[in-house]
Motif scaffolding. Sequence first.
Motif, PDB file in Angstrom:
ATOM      1  N   TRP A  48      32.559  61.598  31.526  1.00  0.00           N
ATOM      2  CA  TRP A  48      33.759  61.655  30.690  1.00  0.00           C
ATOM      3  C   TRP A  48      34.320  63.063  30.772  1.00  0.00           C
ATOM      4  O   TRP A  48      33.620  64.044  30.580  1.00  0.00           O
ATOM      5  CB  TRP A  48      33.453  61.328  29.232  1.00  0.00           C
ATOM      6  CG  TRP A  48      32.858  59.981  28.985  1.00  0.00           C
ATOM      7  CD1 TRP A  48      32.871  58.889  29.807  1.00  0.00           C
ATOM      8  CD2 TRP A  48      32.132  59.569  27.819  1.00  0.00           C
ATOM      9  NE1 TRP A  48      32.202  57.838  29.238  1.00  0.00           N
ATOM     10  CE2 TRP A  48      31.748  58.233  28.007  1.00  0.00           C
ATOM     11  CE3 TRP A  48      31.788  60.205  26.644  1.00  0.00           C
ATOM     12  CZ2 TRP A  48      31.031  57.519  27.055  1.00  0.00           C
ATOM     13  CZ3 TRP A  48      31.071  59.500  25.693  1.00  0.00           C
ATOM     14  CH2 TRP A  48      30.701  58.172  25.899  1.00  0.00           C
ATOM     15  N   HIS A  49      35.598  63.166  31.049  1.00  0.00           N
ATOM     16  CA  HIS A  49      36.221  64.478  31.210  1.00  0.00           C
ATOM     17  C   HIS A  49      37.087  64.797  30.003  1.00  0.00           C
ATOM     18  O   HIS A  49      37.895  63.991  29.576  1.00  0.00           O
ATOM     19  CB  HIS A  49      37.047  64.532  32.491  1.00  0.00           C
ATOM     20  CG  HIS A  49      36.205  64.409  33.711  1.00  0.00           C
ATOM     21  ND1 HIS A  49      35.382  65.409  34.150  1.00  0.00           N
ATOM     22  CD2 HIS A  49      36.017  63.376  34.561  1.00  0.00           C
ATOM     23  CE1 HIS A  49      34.741  65.020  35.223  1.00  0.00           C
ATOM     24  NE2 HIS A  49      35.103  63.784  35.498  1.00  0.00           N
ATOM     25  N   SER A  50      36.886  65.974  29.483  1.00  0.00           N
ATOM     26  CA  SER A  50      37.647  66.454  28.346  1.00  0.00           C
ATOM     27  C   SER A  50      37.553  67.971  28.353  1.00  0.00           C
ATOM     28  O   SER A  50      36.456  68.520  28.483  1.00  0.00           O
ATOM     29  CB  SER A  50      37.046  65.876  27.064  1.00  0.00           C
ATOM     30  OG  SER A  50      37.429  66.587  25.935  1.00  0.00           O
ATOM     31  N   PRO A  51      38.685  68.668  28.245  1.00  0.00           N
ATOM     32  CA  PRO A  51      38.638  70.139  28.249  1.00  0.00           C
ATOM     33  C   PRO A  51      37.732  70.680  27.142  1.00  0.00           C
ATOM     34  O   PRO A  51      37.803  70.246  25.998  1.00  0.00           O
ATOM     35  CB  PRO A  51      40.092  70.543  27.992  1.00  0.00           C
ATOM     36  CG  PRO A  51      40.905  69.348  28.359  1.00  0.00           C
ATOM     37  CD  PRO A  51      40.031  68.152  28.091  1.00  0.00           C
ATOM     38  N   GLY A  52      36.871  71.608  27.503  1.00  0.00           N
ATOM     39  CA  GLY A  52      36.015  72.255  26.528  1.00  0.00           C
ATOM     40  C   GLY A  52      34.807  71.451  26.092  1.00  0.00           C
ATOM     41  O   GLY A  52      33.969  71.954  25.351  1.00  0.00           O
ATOM     42  N   ARG A  53      34.694  70.215  26.515  1.00  0.00           N
ATOM     43  CA  ARG A  53      33.577  69.349  26.089  1.00  0.00           C
ATOM     44  C   ARG A  53      32.250  69.922  26.573  1.00  0.00           C
ATOM     45  O   ARG A  53      32.109  70.299  27.726  1.00  0.00           O
ATOM     46  CB  ARG A  53      33.773  67.949  26.651  1.00  0.00           C
ATOM     47  CG  ARG A  53      32.652  66.989  26.303  1.00  0.00           C
ATOM     48  CD  ARG A  53      32.994  65.588  26.842  1.00  0.00           C
ATOM     49  NE  ARG A  53      31.942  64.646  26.556  1.00  0.00           N
ATOM     50  CZ  ARG A  53      31.129  64.136  27.479  1.00  0.00           C
ATOM     51  NH1 ARG A  53      31.270  64.475  28.755  1.00  0.00           N
ATOM     52  NH2 ARG A  53      30.194  63.292  27.133  1.00  0.00           N
ATOM     53  N   GLN A  54      31.300  69.994  25.651  1.00  0.00           N
ATOM     54  CA  GLN A  54      29.968  70.497  25.953  1.00  0.00           C
ATOM     55  C   GLN A  54      28.941  69.455  25.549  1.00  0.00           C
ATOM     56  O   GLN A  54      28.959  68.973  24.414  1.00  0.00           O
ATOM     57  CB  GLN A  54      29.693  71.794  25.185  1.00  0.00           C
ATOM     58  CG  GLN A  54      30.676  72.907  25.470  1.00  0.00           C
ATOM     59  CD  GLN A  54      30.537  73.457  26.867  1.00  0.00           C
ATOM     60  OE1 GLN A  54      29.433  73.632  27.368  1.00  0.00           O
ATOM     61  NE2 GLN A  54      31.662  73.720  27.509  1.00  0.00           N
ATOM     62  N   VAL A  55      28.045  69.114  26.468  1.00  0.00           N
ATOM     63  CA  VAL A  55      26.936  68.207  26.182  1.00  0.00           C
ATOM     64  C   VAL A  55      25.665  69.005  26.447  1.00  0.00           C
ATOM     65  O   VAL A  55      25.435  69.454  27.574  1.00  0.00           O
ATOM     66  CB  VAL A  55      26.988  66.939  27.065  1.00  0.00           C
ATOM     67  CG1 VAL A  55      25.827  66.018  26.742  1.00  0.00           C
ATOM     68  CG2 VAL A  55      28.321  66.216  26.891  1.00  0.00           C
ATOM     69  N   TRP A  56      24.866  69.190  25.397  1.00  0.00           N
ATOM     70  CA  TRP A  56      23.709  70.065  25.492  1.00  0.00           C
ATOM     71  C   TRP A  56      22.407  69.362  25.127  1.00  0.00           C
ATOM     72  O   TRP A  56      22.381  68.430  24.335  1.00  0.00           O
ATOM     73  CB  TRP A  56      23.834  71.219  24.499  1.00  0.00           C
ATOM     74  CG  TRP A  56      24.923  72.196  24.722  1.00  0.00           C
ATOM     75  CD1 TRP A  56      25.115  73.013  25.800  1.00  0.00           C
ATOM     76  CD2 TRP A  56      25.962  72.534  23.795  1.00  0.00           C
ATOM     77  NE1 TRP A  56      26.204  73.828  25.595  1.00  0.00           N
ATOM     78  CE2 TRP A  56      26.744  73.543  24.372  1.00  0.00           C
ATOM     79  CE3 TRP A  56      26.298  72.068  22.520  1.00  0.00           C
ATOM     80  CZ2 TRP A  56      27.841  74.116  23.734  1.00  0.00           C
ATOM     81  CZ3 TRP A  56      27.395  72.621  21.888  1.00  0.00           C
ATOM     82  CH2 TRP A  56      28.153  73.635  22.491  1.00  0.00           C
ATOM     83  N   LYS A  57      21.329  69.930  25.655  1.00  0.00           N
ATOM     84  CA  LYS A  57      19.999  69.704  25.107  1.00  0.00           C
ATOM     85  C   LYS A  57      19.654  70.983  24.360  1.00  0.00           C
ATOM     86  O   LYS A  57      20.115  72.072  24.731  1.00  0.00           O
ATOM     87  CB  LYS A  57      18.974  69.398  26.198  1.00  0.00           C
ATOM     88  CG  LYS A  57      18.750  70.539  27.168  1.00  0.00           C
ATOM     89  CD  LYS A  57      17.734  70.161  28.232  1.00  0.00           C
ATOM     90  CE  LYS A  57      17.601  71.270  29.268  1.00  0.00           C
ATOM     91  NZ  LYS A  57      16.686  70.878  30.337  1.00  0.00           N
ATOM     92  N   ALA A  58      18.881  70.857  23.308  1.00  0.00           N
ATOM     93  CA  ALA A  58      18.465  72.023  22.532  1.00  0.00           C
ATOM     94  C   ALA A  58      17.010  72.306  22.860  1.00  0.00           C
ATOM     95  O   ALA A  58      16.155  71.432  22.722  1.00  0.00           O
ATOM     96  CB  ALA A  58      18.628  71.748  21.041  1.00  0.00           C
ATOM     97  N   VAL A  59      16.753  73.518  23.310  1.00  0.00           N
ATOM     98  CA  VAL A  59      15.422  73.899  23.778  1.00  0.00           C
ATOM     99  C   VAL A  59      14.843  74.968  22.865  1.00  0.00           C
ATOM    100  O   VAL A  59      15.507  75.981  22.581  1.00  0.00           O
ATOM    101  CB  VAL A  59      15.494  74.415  25.240  1.00  0.00           C
ATOM    102  CG1 VAL A  59      14.133  74.884  25.727  1.00  0.00           C
ATOM    103  CG2 VAL A  59      16.062  73.334  26.154  1.00  0.00           C
TER     104      VAL A  59
END
Length: 184
Positions: A48-59
């Motif tokens: 999925w494309h969206s400006p500024g979109r961030q998908v993270w894992k938290a480590v």
Amino acid sequence: MITLQPFTKEDYTQLIEWVNSPALLLQWGGPRFTFPLDERQLDDYLSWHSPGRQVWKAVETASGRTVGHIELGNIDSKNRIGTITRVMISPDVRGRGWGERIMREAVRYGFETLQLHRIELRVFDFNHAAIRCYEKVGFQKEGLLRQCRRFGDEYWSLWIMSLLRPEWLKQKQEGGECKTTVDR
């Protein structure tokens, strides 16, 4: 301390293990996903494309162990608004403050890096632990979307919650931040 790192294909298996029921999938992913969660759906999710979109894992920085997942998306740069979605905490660390740490870092990124004015989220009204976590971070309930999601024969309601940049700055000045980082 935690680090938010990009969520990649190598992280799929762990997230799939965490999302182990249809109810939990609806709570995490909303109506776009179907149970069981699988790699194909996660491939689509990352595409999925969206400006500024961030998908993270938290480590967890000290151990290198992944303790959560979070997304900051729906970025509206004109109005400087973003939405936190798809928050999941590893089942083995729930209730230990990791959700709050992860939320604080995503919020910090949104306000400092993306220069947002408002960050919002939606949470099911029965998810009391998540609501408490979001309130600790500074989010306020704005309104209830009554019976807006169907699960089997039930309808679930969602709270809309938000945090504004001036509220966050005030909290930050009062020492309400924890030490975390984002890998870019």
